[in-house]
Enzyme design. Structure first.
Site, PDB file in Angstrom:
ATOM      1  N   ILE A  65     -16.619  23.553   5.324  1.00  0.00           N
ATOM      2  CA  ILE A  65     -16.880  22.430   6.223  1.00  0.00           C
ATOM      3  C   ILE A  65     -15.807  21.401   5.897  1.00  0.00           C
ATOM      4  CG2 ILE A  65     -18.580  21.486   4.591  1.00  0.00           C
ATOM      5  CD1 ILE A  65     -20.022  20.166   6.900  1.00  0.00           C
ATOM      6  N   SER A  66     -15.059  20.946   6.884  1.00  0.00           N
ATOM      7  CA  SER A  66     -13.934  20.034   6.645  1.00  0.00           C
ATOM      8  C   SER A  66     -14.406  18.695   6.104  1.00  0.00           C
ATOM      9  CB  SER A  66     -13.159  19.804   7.949  1.00  0.00           C
ATOM     10  OG  SER A  66     -12.563  20.995   8.408  1.00  0.00           O
ATOM     11  N   GLN A  67     -13.493  18.011   5.395  1.00  0.00           N
ATOM     12  CA  GLN A  67     -13.834  16.689   4.887  1.00  0.00           C
ATOM     13  C   GLN A  67     -14.115  15.759   6.069  1.00  0.00           C
ATOM     14  OE1 GLN A  67      -9.414  16.034   3.586  1.00  0.00           O
ATOM     15  NE2 GLN A  67     -10.431  14.073   3.349  1.00  0.00           N
ATOM     16  N   ARG A 107     -24.939  15.182   7.941  1.00  0.00           N
ATOM     17  CA  ARG A 107     -23.988  16.173   7.426  1.00  0.00           C
ATOM     18  C   ARG A 107     -24.617  17.100   6.379  1.00  0.00           C
ATOM     19  NH1 ARG A 107     -18.233  16.911   6.784  1.00  0.00           N
ATOM     20  NH2 ARG A 107     -17.644  17.448   4.666  1.00  0.00           N
TER      21      ARG A 107
END
Length: 204
Positions: free
Chosen positions: A51-53, A25
């Site tokens: 960027i999403s959790q 990530r």
């Protein structure tokens, strides 16, 4: 991240967990914030996007119920992280992004990781990718006022689409199931995403 953010919240599918475990990530965010890449929160990636959790990425991915043979359309490439996760779980990912800078950066990371089953283009994602339709699964990583009709049309039968739908402050994560010519829509939970901009989304 895996145990505290995903398993603890009910994400137990081993294929999804393995994809989340193996895709790095931190490579999808700027160097200055890489130390925070695995935190339980979204992160900025430039151009007003995020960027999403990790939990939301895992939840949306799990909801698609991928088995490995699918052709998947993603609307909103962003950092490229979600496309990378999905690419570990299906045959091929087609991802559409409207912002040139984000696509260029994501492609570099895909190449670095040798994720060659991801193809991308710069376009209005709300119109989908008609030339490559139908898609076994479609995922939209931005919130819109409604599910774009072109995406429903491009969804295979049977097929599944997941997208945040609602206002510009908060949305509901909705799942569209297409089967035998019929459509059913269910809601999973409340979420918050950046705006889905385009002809069938919010105006720019």
């Amino acid at each position: 991240m895996i145990e505290e953010q995903l398993v603890a919240r009910g994400i137990t599918d081993q294929r999804v967990l393995e994809a989340m475990r193996t895709v790095p990530r931190h490579l999808f965010v700027e160097d200055a914030i890489q130390a925070h890449a695995y935190g339980d929160f979204p992160l900025p990636i430039g151009s007003g996007q995020t960027i999403s959790q990790p939990y939301i990425v895992a939840l949306m991915t799990l909801t698609l119920r991928l088995t490995g043979s699918e052709k998947v359309l993603e609307i909103g490439t962003g950092s490229g992280y979600h496309a990378a996760i999905i690419s570990r779980l299906c045959q091929k990912v087609y991802t559409v992004e409207r912002l040139d800078a984000l696509v260029g950066r994501a492609r570099k990371v895909f190449d670095r990781l040798r994720y060659y089953n991801i193809v991308s283009r710069i376009d209005d994602g709300t119109v989908g990718w008609p030339a490559e339709a139908p898609f076994d699964a479609i995922i939209v990583t931005a919130g819109g006022p409604r599910i774009p009709e072109p995406l429903v049309t491009q969804l295979a039968d049977p097929g599944r689409l997941v997208m945040p739908v609602g206002g510009q402050d908060v949305q509901e994560l909705q799942v569209v199931d297409k089967r035998d010519g019929g459509i059913t829509v269910t809601t999973i939970e409340q979420v918050r995403f950046v705006d889905l901009i385009g002809a069938h989304g919010w105006p720019n």
